[in-house]
Design an enzyme around this catalytic site. Structure first.
Site, PDB file in Angstrom:
ATOM      1  N   ARG A 224     -23.413  38.630  42.006  1.00 12.17           N
ATOM      2  CA  ARG A 224     -23.654  37.254  41.478  1.00 12.17           C
ATOM      3  C   ARG A 224     -25.217  36.955  41.924  1.00 12.17           C
ATOM      4  NH1 ARG A 224     -20.402  31.648  42.693  1.00 12.17           N
ATOM      5  NH2 ARG A 224     -21.217  32.038  44.774  1.00 12.17           N
TER       6      ARG A 224
ATOM      7  N   LYS B 157     -27.017  30.810  40.542  1.00 11.17           N
ATOM      8  CA  LYS B 157     -27.129  29.966  41.857  1.00 11.17           C
ATOM      9  C   LYS B 157     -28.610  29.856  42.391  1.00 11.17           C
ATOM     10  CE  LYS B 157     -24.072  29.794  45.719  1.00 11.17           C
ATOM     11  NZ  LYS B 157     -23.354  28.382  45.285  1.00 11.17           N
TER      12      LYS B 157
ATOM     13  N   GLU C 193     -17.366  21.234  36.534  1.00  8.85           N
ATOM     14  CA  GLU C 193     -17.118  21.582  37.934  1.00  8.85           C
ATOM     15  C   GLU C 193     -17.816  20.482  38.612  1.00  8.85           C
ATOM     16  OE1 GLU C 193     -20.038  24.698  38.787  1.00  8.85           O
ATOM     17  OE2 GLU C 193     -21.601  23.652  37.721  1.00  8.85           O
TER      18      GLU C 193
END
Length: 296
Positions: free
Chosen positions: A51, A145, A178
Site C-alpha cells: 500500500r 495514505k 470511514e
C-alpha cells in the site's frame, strides 16, 4: 530512526530530525504507513509496504530504493531499537532541495522510519461517534495514505469537542465512508457483517484482514455472511453492532452514533469475536502476516 538523508539508523533522539526544506515538511508531498510490532514481529509488513509503494506511485514519488531494500531497512531499524511491542511508522518524501512548489529542485526522494514504543495498555471499551461536518477528501486523495491529514485532524478534533471518540465521514453520495484513521463496519439485523466499499476510501490493511478472518465466524455460524457494499446512514444507525477497525484501535465497539444508541448499547458478540481473532492473528498468525525481527 532511519533517515536516507544521513544514510543510516540512529538511537539518539536529538538526531531524529527532518530537513526543513524537505518538501514533505513545507508542501505535504509525502506518503506514509505504519506496521504494528507485536512480540518481536512486524504485523502485515508486506501488505502495508504494498500500500505504501502504491501511495508513492499515486503521489508521483519515485522511491530511492526497491521494495526489498526498504523492507530490510525497516526490519533493521526495529532491530536496532530493541522494541518488541509498539509500532513502526515510515515515510517516503519527494525530498529536500528548496522551498518551491514543484519538486523539480529536489535532489533525491527520501525514506524515513521511526519506532514508537507502546506506552499504555490497549483500550477496547465502547465508544461514541458523531457524523463529521468536515468534508471528506476526494477519492483521488482518500485512497492514498499521504501526509496531508488536516481534514483527519479537524475531524478528530470535532469529535473530541463533542464528547466523542471519532467522527464518521460520509462520501459525496451520502453513504457511510470511514473514520479519520480507521474503517467502520456493522452487523445487520440479518446477522451479516457489512463494510463500506473501499473504492473511495483508504484500503485498510487491518479491515481487509478482518474480512478474511471473519470467514471463521461464518463457519461457526456467528454471522450469516460478509458483504462489502454501499451503506446508508440509516442502515448503519439501526445496525445491531457497529465497530471501528484499524491498526490503532484493532476492533472497537461503537455504542452510540450521534443521538442513536447502537443495538443494545454494549459490545456485541461479533465485535468481540473479531477482536479476539485479530489479536490471535497478530501473535500467532502465518509467516505471510508476521515478519520476525532478528534482534541483535
Amino acid at each position: 530512526m532511519y533517515s536516507s538523508v544521513f544514510g543510516g539508523i540512529t538511537t539518539d533522539q536529538s538526531a531524529m530530525v527532518i530537513p526543513m526544506d524537505d518538501h514533505m515538511v513545507h508542501r505535504g508531498h509525502g506518503v506514509f504507513d505504519t506496521a504494528a510490532i507485536v512480540d518481536g514481529c512486524l504485523y502485515e509488513l508486506e501488505q502495508h509496504l504494498d500500500r505504501f509503494l502504491g501511495s508513492a506511485k499515486q503521489a508521483k514519488i519515485n522511491p530511492p530504493f526497491d521494495k526489498q531494500t526498504i523492507k530490510t531497512i525497516l526490519v533493521q531499524t526495529v532491530s536496532a531499537s530493541s522494541c518488541r511491542n509498539g509500532s513502526l511508522r515510515y515515510w517516503l518524501s519527494s525530498g529536500p532541495g528548496d522551498f518551491q512548489l514543484s519538486p523539480t529542485g529536489c535532489h533525491q526522494s527520501t525514506l524515513y522510519a521511526i519506532v514508537i514504543q507502546d506506552q499504555s495498555p490497549p483500550n477496547y471499551s465502547g465508544i461514541k461517534v458523531i457524523t463529521s461536518s468536515i468534508p471528506i477528501k476526494p477519492p483521488q486523495f482518500a485512497i492514498m495514505k499521504s501526509v496531508n491529514y488536516l481534514p483527519n485532524v479537524l475531524s478528530k478534533m470535532e469529535a473530541e469537542e463533542n464528547g466523542a471518540y471519532a467522527a464518521i465521514w460520509l462520501d459525496q453520495q451520502g453513504f457511510v465512508a470511514e473514520g479519520p484513521s480507521m474503517n467502520v463496519a456493522f452487523v445487520t439485523h440479518e446477522n451479516e457483517l457489512l463494510m463500506p466499499r473501499f473504492e473511495k476510501i483508504l484500503s485498510g490493511c487491518t479491515a481487509k484482514r478482518v474480512l478474511e478472518l471473519a470467514g471463521n465466524l461464518v463457519k461457526e455460524e456467528k454471522v450469516r455472511g460478509i458483504k462489502v457494499r454501499d451503506v446508508t446512514v440509516e442502515e448503519g444507525k439501526r445496525a445491531q453492532e457497529m465497530m471501528l477497525i484499524g491498526s490503532g484501535v484493532l476492533v472497537r465497539p461503537v455504542l452510540q452514533w450521534d443521538n442513536q444508541v447502537i443495538g443494545k448499547g454494549k459490545a456485541g458478540v461479533v465485535t468481540v469475536s473479531l477482536r479476539k481473532l485479530i489479536l490471535e492473528d497478530m501473535k500467532s498468525g502465518p509467516s505471510t502476516i508476521r515478519t520476525a525481527v532478528p534482534y541483535v
